[in-house]
Design a protein around this motif. Sequence first.
Motif, mmCIF file in Angstrom:
data_model
loop_
_atom_site.group_PDB
_atom_site.id
_atom_site.type_symbol
_atom_site.label_atom_id
_atom_site.label_comp_id
_atom_site.label_asym_id
_atom_site.label_seq_id
_atom_site.Cartn_x
_atom_site.Cartn_y
_atom_site.Cartn_z
ATOM 1 N N UNK A 437 12.240 -28.416 -22.995
ATOM 2 C CA UNK A 437 11.069 -27.561 -23.177
ATOM 3 C C UNK A 437 11.452 -26.093 -23.296
ATOM 4 N N UNK A 438 12.737 -25.815 -23.515
ATOM 5 C CA UNK A 438 13.195 -24.438 -23.667
ATOM 6 C C UNK A 438 13.657 -23.779 -22.398
ATOM 7 N N UNK A 439 13.739 -24.525 -21.294
ATOM 8 C CA UNK A 439 14.152 -23.930 -20.018
ATOM 9 C C UNK A 439 15.586 -23.412 -20.071
ATOM 10 N N UNK A 440 16.350 -23.820 -21.063
ATOM 11 C CA UNK A 440 17.722 -23.324 -21.192
ATOM 12 C C UNK A 440 17.757 -21.810 -21.351
ATOM 13 N N UNK A 441 16.663 -21.203 -21.815
ATOM 14 C CA UNK A 441 16.617 -19.744 -21.884
ATOM 15 C C UNK A 441 16.580 -19.140 -20.478
ATOM 16 N N UNK A 442 15.757 -19.697 -19.610
ATOM 17 C CA UNK A 442 15.559 -19.166 -18.267
ATOM 18 C C UNK A 442 16.696 -19.553 -17.342
ATOM 19 N N UNK A 443 17.111 -20.813 -17.437
ATOM 20 C CA UNK A 443 18.221 -21.332 -16.629
ATOM 21 C C UNK A 443 19.255 -21.953 -17.571
ATOM 22 N N UNK A 444 20.139 -21.118 -18.123
ATOM 23 C CA UNK A 444 21.102 -21.632 -19.104
ATOM 24 C C UNK A 444 22.117 -22.600 -18.525
ATOM 25 N N UNK A 445 22.150 -22.753 -17.191
ATOM 26 C CA UNK A 445 22.992 -23.812 -16.626
ATOM 27 C C UNK A 445 22.411 -25.193 -16.912
ATOM 28 N N UNK A 446 21.115 -25.259 -17.284
ATOM 29 C CA UNK A 446 20.503 -26.520 -17.737
ATOM 30 C C UNK A 446 20.935 -26.721 -19.178
ATOM 31 N N UNK A 447 22.185 -27.136 -19.355
ATOM 32 C CA UNK A 447 22.880 -26.948 -20.625
ATOM 33 C C UNK A 447 22.624 -28.068 -21.629
ATOM 34 N N UNK A 448 22.284 -29.256 -21.167
ATOM 35 C CA UNK A 448 21.926 -30.339 -22.078
ATOM 36 C C UNK A 448 21.198 -31.414 -21.289
ATOM 37 N N UNK A 449 20.601 -32.335 -22.012
ATOM 38 C CA UNK A 449 19.970 -33.488 -21.367
ATOM 39 C C UNK A 449 19.835 -34.607 -22.387
ATOM 40 N N UNK A 450 19.593 -35.785 -21.862
ATOM 41 C CA UNK A 450 19.491 -36.957 -22.731
ATOM 42 C C UNK A 450 18.084 -37.002 -23.336
ATOM 43 N N UNK A 451 17.222 -37.913 -22.892
ATOM 44 C CA UNK A 451 15.913 -38.017 -23.518
ATOM 45 C C UNK A 451 16.029 -38.375 -24.985
ATOM 46 N N UNK A 452 17.014 -39.213 -25.328
ATOM 47 C CA UNK A 452 17.255 -39.595 -26.709
ATOM 48 C C UNK A 452 17.892 -40.979 -26.730
ATOM 49 N N UNK A 453 17.555 -41.749 -27.748
ATOM 50 C CA UNK A 453 18.192 -43.043 -27.951
ATOM 51 C C UNK A 453 19.524 -42.791 -28.645
ATOM 52 N N UNK A 454 20.564 -42.643 -27.828
ATOM 53 C CA UNK A 454 21.853 -42.198 -28.320
ATOM 54 C C UNK A 454 22.888 -43.295 -28.398
ATOM 55 N N UNK A 455 24.156 -42.880 -28.438
ATOM 56 C CA UNK A 455 25.254 -43.794 -28.734
ATOM 57 C C UNK A 455 25.375 -44.972 -27.773
ATOM 58 N N UNK A 456 24.914 -44.810 -26.521
ATOM 59 C CA UNK A 456 25.057 -45.919 -25.572
ATOM 60 C C UNK A 456 24.332 -47.178 -26.053
ATOM 61 N N UNK A 457 23.328 -47.017 -26.926
ATOM 62 C CA UNK A 457 22.575 -48.176 -27.396
ATOM 63 C C UNK A 457 23.398 -49.081 -28.297
ATOM 64 N N UNK A 458 24.493 -48.567 -28.835
ATOM 65 C CA UNK A 458 25.373 -49.445 -29.607
ATOM 66 C C UNK A 458 25.934 -50.569 -28.735
ATOM 67 N N UNK A 459 25.973 -50.354 -27.433
ATOM 68 C CA UNK A 459 26.560 -51.356 -26.535
ATOM 69 C C UNK A 459 25.667 -52.576 -26.365
ATOM 70 N N UNK A 460 24.329 -52.371 -26.480
ATOM 71 C CA UNK A 460 23.428 -53.472 -26.116
ATOM 72 C C UNK A 460 22.223 -53.623 -27.032
#
Length: 646
Positions: A437-460
């Motif tokens: 939600x853009x909190x990386x501007x206020x707290x740039x230590x919140x550097x990334x997050x998942x919330x995405x159907x990513x590469x791990x889904x190749x496993x299963x």
Amino acid sequence: MKSTKSLLCLLLVAPGFLTIAQEYSVKSPDNKIVVNISNGEKLSYSVTCKGQNIVNPSSMGFEFKDEQPMTGNFMVIDQLVKNVNEKWIPVVKSKHAEILDNYNEIHLTLKEKSAPMRQMELFVRAYNDGAAFQYKLSRSAKIGDRQIVKELTAFDIPGDPKAWIAEYKGYSSSNEAEFFEHPLSYLNEKSIAGMPLLMEYSTGFWVAITEARIDNYPAFYIGTSGAANQLTTKLVPLPGEPENGVKVRFSDEVCSPWRVLMIGETPGTLIESEIIQNLNDPCAIKDVSWIRPGMSAWDHWWSGEVKMEMPVIKQYIDLASVMGWPYMLVDWQWYGKFNSPEADITKWAPQISIPEIIEYAGSKNVKIILWLYSSDVNRNAAFRKAFPVYHAWGVAGIKIDFMDRDDQQMVNWYHDIIRCAAENYLLVDFHGAYKPDGIIRTYPNMITREGVMGNEYYKFSNKMSPEHNVKLAFTRMLSGQMDYTPGGFLNVTKEQFKNQTPAVVWNTRAAELSKFVIYESPLTVVCDHPDNILNQAGADFLKIVPTVWDDIKFISGYPGDYIAMAKRSGDTWFLGVMNNSNSKDIEIKLDFLPAGIYEVEIWADSKNSDKDPKELKKAKKSASANDIIKVTLAKNGGFVALIKRK
């Protein structure tokens, strides 16, 4: 920044009536986008762009438990117009080294004309690439909590635009879903559609609905009122509450998140937009020198199960060191039992030694990130003890997993964790997470997050099609950083693909490399095993590709078809192209380059990549801003290039 008191309302008094209808409008700096607010018997808003309807008149307001609704019949007791045109420097350069914050805003203070005469503030902004509004609610006469059961914000969308929709079966999820293409009328009153919700209008506009600056408030999902394309705001209920129950409890002032409409004449305008960060507060961390983006090795994805053994962990540290990556992520089981009352996140499992791991990593110029289960973090407020311990150990960051919620309580928990981590110089990577939600501007230590159907889904799963990967750049990525965990180097064809250990990836090596350019993640976690990366085709690219950028340019593409992007780091440009499952030829104009002669180093699909997806073709050529690069994409293919001035 300029703020002025200004009377913008037009009073329309019908003969014989005392009812006054008030109309307010705010225009974007380029005058193309207009947000209109109508304050009459009902409060509503509408949005146009270049005279075309983006949102038809739509309701605003709230319903409460044990209170009558707030829907209209307000008097305007104060109004403030603000014009902002300024630049700011982000600590973490997700897209740009310098960000322009340019908007016009009207701030209305509304008060009911009759008892109970409650007050509400409304902030409305118009940017050149979108519009946003936010409510602020006050205390009531009764001391104690007020309780919101429904936010009445609606989005009455004209026509029946094409939409890319991620559906969820309920409000408790990890926000990991495919975005399917449907007419918007596909949605109904039972739908729980996630965001960003991307739409292509027949009038030539691209629009995405999402939200920014979620704090002390739940996230929302999209449904309908029962009428086609009358989109409704479905707030996430508090735990234990039914769908029609309480969503927000507050005893003092509370601000809703910004309701955001990203608007452009190409999807690239949305991809390049900084509206989400601009709607957040400036950096709250005084000393940011320790916040360092970069790549990370990761010990979990390759095997299907963690090998929590010292030699394996050191092997991944060695990988990070050889590749020049600053981090190595030690995943679950490092503290033994997890998601258990016996779990102790300050004690390491008997077969490993965290001090030895950190010392060894330090000798290789690598820092350690530690995985944590959310329940173990929260139990007895364990994080308040553990985070200072991690800092004393020399840990660089934490990855917290399995929250799978975005109700008000969980949103507040995120903020507690992020602030405590910042106080202890720790980066944060949330998995099982809600959208950014853009909190990386206020707290740039919140550097990334998942919330995405990513590469791990190749496993299963068999859902990880090239079409899905292309669509992510146009949909989920609009809200911000995503820890997709790219880097699967066991590339196979669709026909060869199966769920197995070690995991294989259904696209070409060049397509996998393109994820490192296209996907936004200042901390990029690389998924594969050292033996599958070191000395393999494309590994040289992973040594040089940055994770943060001074500028980005959308070149061309369409959701589910392909995407081509250029990103700049210093004076060097990187090109990334990702294809769907149909081979094609495209052209990339280099007119984004300044004048001069450049060397272009290319990693591309070969003529044999359709059959052997691991195969890469490398080449070098000279080019200028007047040139066009012709790219042949294999099915499930891709392309990357590095462009340096000669």
